[in-house]
Scaffold this motif. Sequence first.
Motif, PDB file in Angstrom:
ATOM      1  N   PRO A   1      11.388  -3.256  13.623  1.00 40.69           N
ATOM      2  CA  PRO A   1      10.165  -2.478  13.438  1.00 40.69           C
ATOM      3  C   PRO A   1      10.320  -1.500  12.269  1.00 40.69           C
ATOM      4  O   PRO A   1      11.407  -0.943  12.054  1.00 40.69           O
ATOM      5  CB  PRO A   1      10.016  -1.736  14.774  1.00 40.69           C
ATOM      6  CG  PRO A   1      10.746  -2.580  15.752  1.00 40.69           C
ATOM      7  CD  PRO A   1      11.905  -3.162  14.994  1.00 40.69           C
ATOM      8  N   GLU A   2       9.260  -1.332  11.518  1.00 38.35           N
ATOM      9  CA  GLU A   2       9.276  -0.462  10.336  1.00 38.35           C
ATOM     10  C   GLU A   2       9.779   0.938  10.679  1.00 38.35           C
ATOM     11  O   GLU A   2       9.333   1.556  11.639  1.00 38.35           O
ATOM     12  CB  GLU A   2       7.849  -0.386   9.785  1.00 38.35           C
ATOM     13  CG  GLU A   2       7.739   0.214   8.412  1.00 38.35           C
ATOM     14  CD  GLU A   2       6.302   0.125   7.919  1.00 38.35           C
ATOM     15  OE1 GLU A   2       5.662   1.186   7.774  1.00 38.35           O
ATOM     16  OE2 GLU A   2       5.812  -1.012   7.710  1.00 38.35           O
ATOM     17  N   ARG A   3      10.771   1.413   9.903  1.00 37.39           N
ATOM     18  CA  ARG A   3      11.357   2.752   9.980  1.00 37.39           C
ATOM     19  C   ARG A   3      12.329   2.945  11.153  1.00 37.39           C
ATOM     20  O   ARG A   3      12.962   3.995  11.258  1.00 37.39           O
ATOM     21  CB  ARG A   3      10.284   3.850  10.035  1.00 37.39           C
ATOM     22  CG  ARG A   3       9.353   3.869   8.839  1.00 37.39           C
ATOM     23  CD  ARG A   3       8.500   5.122   8.778  1.00 37.39           C
ATOM     24  NE  ARG A   3       7.686   5.289   9.966  1.00 37.39           N
ATOM     25  CZ  ARG A   3       7.732   6.329  10.786  1.00 37.39           C
ATOM     26  NH1 ARG A   3       8.575   7.326  10.540  1.00 37.39           N
ATOM     27  NH2 ARG A   3       6.945   6.421  11.829  1.00 37.39           N
ATOM     28  N   VAL A   4      12.456   1.966  12.025  1.00 36.13           N
ATOM     29  CA  VAL A   4      13.356   2.114  13.170  1.00 36.13           C
ATOM     30  C   VAL A   4      14.816   1.922  12.735  1.00 36.13           C
ATOM     31  O   VAL A   4      15.138   1.013  11.969  1.00 36.13           O
ATOM     32  CB  VAL A   4      12.996   1.104  14.281  1.00 36.13           C
ATOM     33  CG1 VAL A   4      14.096   1.059  15.359  1.00 36.13           C
ATOM     34  CG2 VAL A   4      11.665   1.473  14.900  1.00 36.13           C
ATOM     35  N   ILE A   5      15.706   2.790  13.226  1.00 40.83           N
ATOM     36  CA  ILE A   5      17.138   2.707  12.953  1.00 40.83           C
ATOM     37  C   ILE A   5      17.818   2.005  14.123  1.00 40.83           C
ATOM     38  O   ILE A   5      17.597   2.359  15.281  1.00 40.83           O
ATOM     39  CB  ILE A   5      17.755   4.111  12.780  1.00 40.83           C
ATOM     40  CG1 ILE A   5      17.014   4.915  11.713  1.00 40.83           C
ATOM     41  CG2 ILE A   5      19.241   4.011  12.441  1.00 40.83           C
ATOM     42  CD1 ILE A   5      17.447   6.372  11.649  1.00 40.83           C
ATOM     43  N   GLU A   6      18.661   1.043  13.817  1.00 39.96           N
ATOM     44  CA  GLU A   6      19.426   0.365  14.854  1.00 39.96           C
ATOM     45  C   GLU A   6      20.894   0.383  14.454  1.00 39.96           C
ATOM     46  O   GLU A   6      21.262  -0.101  13.384  1.00 39.96           O
ATOM     47  CB  GLU A   6      18.942  -1.074  15.030  1.00 39.96           C
ATOM     48  CG  GLU A   6      19.540  -1.758  16.259  1.00 39.96           C
ATOM     49  CD  GLU A   6      18.871  -3.084  16.551  1.00 39.96           C
ATOM     50  OE1 GLU A   6      19.560  -4.126  16.408  1.00 39.96           O
ATOM     51  OE2 GLU A   6      17.680  -3.072  16.925  1.00 39.96           O
TER      52      GLU A   6
ATOM     53  N   VAL B   1      17.904  -0.593   9.182  1.00 40.67           N
ATOM     54  CA  VAL B   1      16.611   0.092   9.199  1.00 40.67           C
ATOM     55  C   VAL B   1      15.517  -0.905   8.842  1.00 40.67           C
ATOM     56  O   VAL B   1      15.668  -1.697   7.901  1.00 40.67           O
ATOM     57  CB  VAL B   1      16.590   1.286   8.215  1.00 40.67           C
ATOM     58  CG1 VAL B   1      15.220   1.949   8.201  1.00 40.67           C
ATOM     59  CG2 VAL B   1      17.648   2.311   8.591  1.00 40.67           C
ATOM     60  N   GLY B   2      14.416  -0.846   9.577  1.00 37.12           N
ATOM     61  CA  GLY B   2      13.305  -1.742   9.325  1.00 37.12           C
ATOM     62  C   GLY B   2      12.451  -1.294   8.164  1.00 37.12           C
ATOM     63  O   GLY B   2      12.242  -0.093   7.946  1.00 37.12           O
TER      64      GLY B   2
ATOM     65  N   GLU C   1      19.428   8.824  19.083  1.00 33.67           N
ATOM     66  CA  GLU C   1      18.778   8.331  20.293  1.00 33.67           C
ATOM     67  C   GLU C   1      18.225   6.919  20.035  1.00 33.67           C
ATOM     68  O   GLU C   1      17.845   6.573  18.902  1.00 33.67           O
ATOM     69  CB  GLU C   1      17.619   9.244  20.693  1.00 33.67           C
ATOM     70  CG  GLU C   1      18.046  10.654  21.106  1.00 33.67           C
ATOM     71  CD  GLU C   1      18.770  10.667  22.435  1.00 33.67           C
ATOM     72  OE1 GLU C   1      18.540   9.741  23.244  1.00 33.67           O
ATOM     73  OE2 GLU C   1      19.587  11.585  22.655  1.00 33.67           O
ATOM     74  N   PRO C   2      18.180   6.046  21.051  1.00 32.52           N
ATOM     75  CA  PRO C   2      17.551   4.736  20.879  1.00 32.52           C
ATOM     76  C   PRO C   2      16.119   4.887  20.379  1.00 32.52           C
ATOM     77  O   PRO C   2      15.368   5.755  20.839  1.00 32.52           O
ATOM     78  CB  PRO C   2      17.583   4.138  22.284  1.00 32.52           C
ATOM     79  CG  PRO C   2      18.730   4.832  22.966  1.00 32.52           C
ATOM     80  CD  PRO C   2      18.727   6.240  22.420  1.00 32.52           C
ATOM     81  N   GLY C   3      15.756   4.066  19.371  1.00 33.91           N
ATOM     82  CA  GLY C   3      14.413   4.146  18.817  1.00 33.91           C
ATOM     83  C   GLY C   3      14.239   5.220  17.754  1.00 33.91           C
ATOM     84  O   GLY C   3      13.117   5.475  17.294  1.00 33.91           O
TER      85      GLY C   3
END
Length: 307
Positions: free
Chosen positions: A256-261, A269-270, A301-303
């Motif tokens: 997903p756009e802007r999400v860090i994993e 990063v999306g 944090e997740p998300g």
Amino acid sequence: MRLVFAGTPEPAVPSLRRLIASTRHEVVAVVTRPDAVAGRGRKVTRSPIGALADEHGIPVLTPAKPSDPQFLATLTDLAPDCCPVVAYGALLPQRALDIPRHGWVNLHFSLLPAWRGAAPVQAAINAGDEITGASTFLIEKGLDSGPVYGVITERIDAADTAGELLGRLAETGARLLESTMDGIEDATLQPVPQPTEGLSYAPKVTVEDARVRWDQPALAVDRRIRSVTPAPGAWTTVGGHRIKLGPVEMVQEELPERVIEVRKTGVYVGTATTAVRWGRVQPPGKKMMPALDWARGARLEPGAVVE
């Protein structure tokens, strides 16, 4: 020829070194920007060109403005045949342009008329150009619009940063500038007017310009980051903290756009298309570090998202 060299930053150094070493020309003085406060110690520092001139015992002129009457009088007394210029950083008045009999000849890091302006290397990488180069041209009143003496070309590699590409162009451009001085002295070179087609501009890149826009495709994100590395440096914010970014790697998977994993293999990063994997990052008050080391310490944090 008697030369007065004008330049300021590190990319101008190879050109000055080459002209100092030339057996055909004499660098009788150097013009550079005034000493400025720099570094964490806030010390007054000589420009790279000024420092090199000092090493060789060459007089250094540092006018606040090139229109300064005292500077113009000194330049007239020096009686240069030509004034080669590399990234001097100030506009030259007509009174200065008229002093050397062969004018002022600028080394510009693009294939003119493409990317006239202050940031041609950054613009070429950001636009996705595959080929760039350098041009020598006779300075006139217009912005990088004077007739061209010569050009060299340089391929832009897929992983090039602006710093890496500019480093190569500074070296090859130095050879071009020296050969241009030789051709002017021999009367074997005549400047040719620039084509009217293919004109583009490359304004100075600001810190705000260097902020990464994650709503763009991964390819655009990659190019933007490389185009502002090392200066002014790409950046984004995470949890309200500004993070400086090194070059990223595009990967063939979606987030997903802007999400860090955060994974064992790195920090992803999306973007508007596929994800990118961060390389090195610089948190506030710290040095550059691997992105995964930063993420472990940041305890995201997740998300979590980039802003």
